[in-house]
Motif scaffolding. Structure first.
Motif, short mmCIF file in Angstrom:
data_model
loop_
_atom_site.label_atom_id
_atom_site.label_comp_id
_atom_site.label_asym_id
_atom_site.label_seq_id
_atom_site.Cartn_x
_atom_site.Cartn_y
_atom_site.Cartn_z
N GLU A 61 19.58 35.73 44.25
CA GLU A 61 20.66 36.24 45.22
C GLU A 61 22.21 35.54 45.04
OE1 GLU A 61 18.91 34.18 48.59
OE2 GLU A 61 17.57 35.70 48.77
N MET A 62 22.26 36.27 43.63
CA MET A 62 23.74 35.84 43.21
C MET A 62 24.70 36.88 43.25
SD MET A 62 22.57 33.60 39.80
CE MET A 62 24.24 33.37 39.44
N ALA A 63 26.07 36.64 43.15
CA ALA A 63 27.08 37.71 42.99
C ALA A 63 27.81 37.26 41.63
CB ALA A 63 27.91 37.74 44.18
N LEU A 64 28.33 38.41 40.74
CA LEU A 64 28.99 38.03 39.79
C LEU A 64 30.19 37.66 39.84
CD1 LEU A 64 27.66 38.42 36.63
CD2 LEU A 64 29.13 40.49 36.47
N LYS A 65 30.65 36.48 39.41
CA LYS A 65 32.02 35.86 39.51
C LYS A 65 32.97 37.07 39.22
CE LYS A 65 30.97 31.17 39.01
NZ LYS A 65 31.39 29.68 38.36
N GLU A 66 34.28 36.95 39.84
CA GLU A 66 35.41 38.17 39.34
C GLU A 66 35.64 37.95 37.83
OE1 GLU A 66 37.79 41.34 39.68
OE2 GLU A 66 36.52 40.57 41.23
N GLU A 67 35.78 36.81 37.41
CA GLU A 67 36.32 36.42 36.14
C GLU A 67 35.31 37.07 34.95
OE1 GLU A 67 35.76 34.19 38.16
OE2 GLU A 67 37.63 33.35 38.71
N LEU A 68 33.83 36.90 35.35
CA LEU A 68 32.95 37.54 34.53
C LEU A 68 32.98 39.00 34.44
CD1 LEU A 68 30.95 36.59 32.48
CD2 LEU A 68 29.23 36.15 34.34
N ARG A 69 33.06 39.49 35.75
CA ARG A 69 32.91 40.88 35.69
C ARG A 69 34.20 41.58 35.07
NH1 ARG A 69 32.88 41.49 41.03
NH2 ARG A 69 35.09 42.22 41.57
N THR A 70 35.33 40.90 35.08
CA THR A 70 36.66 41.46 34.12
C THR A 70 36.18 41.48 32.63
OG1 THR A 70 37.97 40.42 36.08
CG2 THR A 70 39.04 41.01 33.85
N VAL A 71 35.55 40.29 32.21
CA VAL A 71 35.09 40.20 30.85
C VAL A 71 34.17 41.30 30.49
CG1 VAL A 71 33.87 38.87 28.99
CG2 VAL A 71 35.30 37.68 30.71
N PHE A 72 33.22 41.77 31.60
CA PHE A 72 32.31 42.89 31.17
C PHE A 72 33.01 44.16 31.02
CE2 PHE A 72 28.60 40.39 33.14
CZ PHE A 72 28.55 39.68 32.13
N VAL A 73 34.05 44.38 32.03
CA VAL A 73 35.05 45.44 31.99
C VAL A 73 35.54 45.78 30.82
CG1 VAL A 73 36.95 46.70 33.04
CG2 VAL A 73 34.80 45.89 34.42
N LEU A 74 36.28 44.69 30.15
CA LEU A 74 37.03 44.48 29.02
C LEU A 74 36.26 44.76 27.90
CD1 LEU A 74 39.68 43.94 27.57
CD2 LEU A 74 39.10 41.50 27.74
N TYR A 75 34.93 44.20 27.89
CA TYR A 75 33.94 44.67 26.71
C TYR A 75 33.80 45.97 26.59
CZ TYR A 75 30.10 43.66 23.63
OH TYR A 75 29.37 43.71 22.54
N LEU A 76 33.63 46.57 27.64
CA LEU A 76 33.11 48.02 27.64
C LEU A 76 34.47 48.93 27.30
CD1 LEU A 76 30.86 48.04 30.89
CD2 LEU A 76 30.14 48.43 28.63
N SER A 77 35.53 48.39 27.90
CA SER A 77 36.57 49.22 27.34
C SER A 77 36.71 49.21 25.81
CB SER A 77 38.06 48.71 28.04
OG SER A 77 37.98 48.68 29.45
N GLN A 78 36.54 48.04 25.25
CA GLN A 78 36.90 47.77 23.90
C GLN A 78 35.58 48.57 23.13
OE1 GLN A 78 36.67 43.40 23.33
NE2 GLN A 78 39.04 43.41 23.31
N LEU A 79 34.51 48.60 23.67
CA LEU A 79 33.43 49.49 23.03
C LEU A 79 33.71 50.77 22.94
CD1 LEU A 79 30.65 49.77 21.98
CD2 LEU A 79 29.58 49.82 24.31
N HIS A 80 34.33 51.43 24.12
CA HIS A 80 34.67 52.94 24.13
C HIS A 80 35.62 53.14 23.08
CE1 HIS A 80 36.64 56.44 25.84
NE2 HIS A 80 35.38 56.80 26.00
N PHE A 81 36.81 52.16 23.07
CA PHE A 81 37.89 52.34 22.14
C PHE A 81 37.21 52.52 20.80
CE2 PHE A 81 40.70 50.49 19.10
CZ PHE A 81 41.66 51.00 18.90
N TYR A 82 36.27 51.80 20.38
CA TYR A 82 35.72 51.81 18.82
C TYR A 82 35.00 52.92 18.69
CZ TYR A 82 38.17 47.26 17.89
OH TYR A 82 39.13 46.26 17.63
#
Length: 215
Positions: A61-82
Motif C-alpha cells: 500500500e505504497m505510492a512511489l515518491k515523485e523523486e524516484l518516479r523522475t529517476v525512472f522516467v530519466l532512466y527510460l529516456s536514456q535507454l531509448h536514446f542509446y
C-alpha cells in the motif's frame, strides 16, 4: 530493485531466441516503442508494465515518491536514446533484399553480376512460390546452384551471430568445465553439449547402456 529486475528481464529476452539479424532488428524496433510506452505509463504513475514493482507497491500500500518516479522516467529516456544510437532504424536497410528479394530495390553497391542475379531471382515465379514455404536459410541455400554469387552474399548475412548470447554462454560454460575440480585440456565435446538447444533423449541413451549386475 523491482523496477530494474522487471526491465532487465524484458531486455534479456532479446538475447536468446532470435537466429538472424532481421529477427533481432524487428524486436529491437518493437522494444524502442515499448520503452516510450513504459515511460508514458510511469509518468502517469501507472506501473502495470513492471509487474514486480506494481505488486510490491500494491501489497505494501505504497505510492512511489515523485523523486524516484523522475529517476525512472530519466532512466527510460536514456535507454531509448542509446537504443536509437546503437541500433539505428536504417541499419538493416542495405541488406533488406535478403528477406524480400522479389520486391526489393537493387542496392547501389551491387556490381553488374550481383544486380543481374537478384533481378533474375525477382523475376522467377517458381522461386517466388517456393519462397512462401521455405525459411530464409533454406531458400537461399536452394538458389546456390543457379545464382551462386547473390546466394553467397545472402547466406553470409544470415549466418552472422545476431547477438553475443552464444559467446557469453560459452564463456560461462568454460568457467564451469575448466575448474580445479574438473580440469580438462580438450573441451570441444563438453562445450557443444553445454550450449546446444537440443534436449537429450535420456530414455534412449539409458537403453543403450547395460546396467551393472547386483553383486
Amino acid at each position: 530493485m523491482a523496477f530494474l529486475s522487471d526491465l532487465f528481464e524484458k531486455l534479456n529476452a532479446l538475447n536468446k531466441f532470435y537466429t538472424n539479424i532481421f529477427q533481432l532488428s524487428d524486436k529491437v524496433s518493437g522494444l524502442k516503442k515499448k520503452v516510450i510506452l513504459w515511460k508514458g505509463s510511469v509518468s502517469k504513475d501507472d506501473y502495470k508494465c513492471f509487474p514486480s514493482l506494481d505488486t510490491f507497491l500494491q501489497d505494501n500500500e505504497m505510492a512511489l515518491k515523485e523523486e524516484l518516479r523522475t529517476v525512472f522516467v530519466l532512466y527510460l529516456s536514456q535507454l531509448h536514446f542509446y537504443l536509437q544510437k546503437y541500433f539505428p532504424e536504417d541499419e538493416v536497410e542495405p541488406i533488406k533484399w535478403v528477406i524480400d528479394p522479389f520486391n526489393a530495390e537493387i542496392p547501389q553497391h551491387f556490381n553488374n553480376e550481383e544486380a543481374e542475379q537478384l533481378i533474375d531471382i525477382s523475376s522467377d515465379s517458381t522461386l517466388k512460390v517456393q519462397f512462401q514455404s521455405l525459411s530464409l536459410l533454406e531458400f537461399w541455400c536452394q538458389t546456390q546452384d543457379e545464382y551462386p554469387v547473390i546466394s553467397k552474399i545472402a547466406l553470409r548475412v544470415l549466418i552472422l551471430f545476431a547477438t553475443s548470447y552464444l559467446c557469453e554462454a560459452s564463456f560461462s560454460a568454460v568457467a564451469v568445465i575448466k575448474s580445479k575440480y574438473r580440469a580438462k585440456i580438450h573441451i570441444e565435446k563438453e562445450m557443444r553439449v553445454a550450449i546446444s538447444k537440443i534436449t537429450p533423449r535420456f530414455d534412449d541413451l539409458c537403453k543403450e547402456k547395460q546396467a551393472h549386475p547386483t553383486h
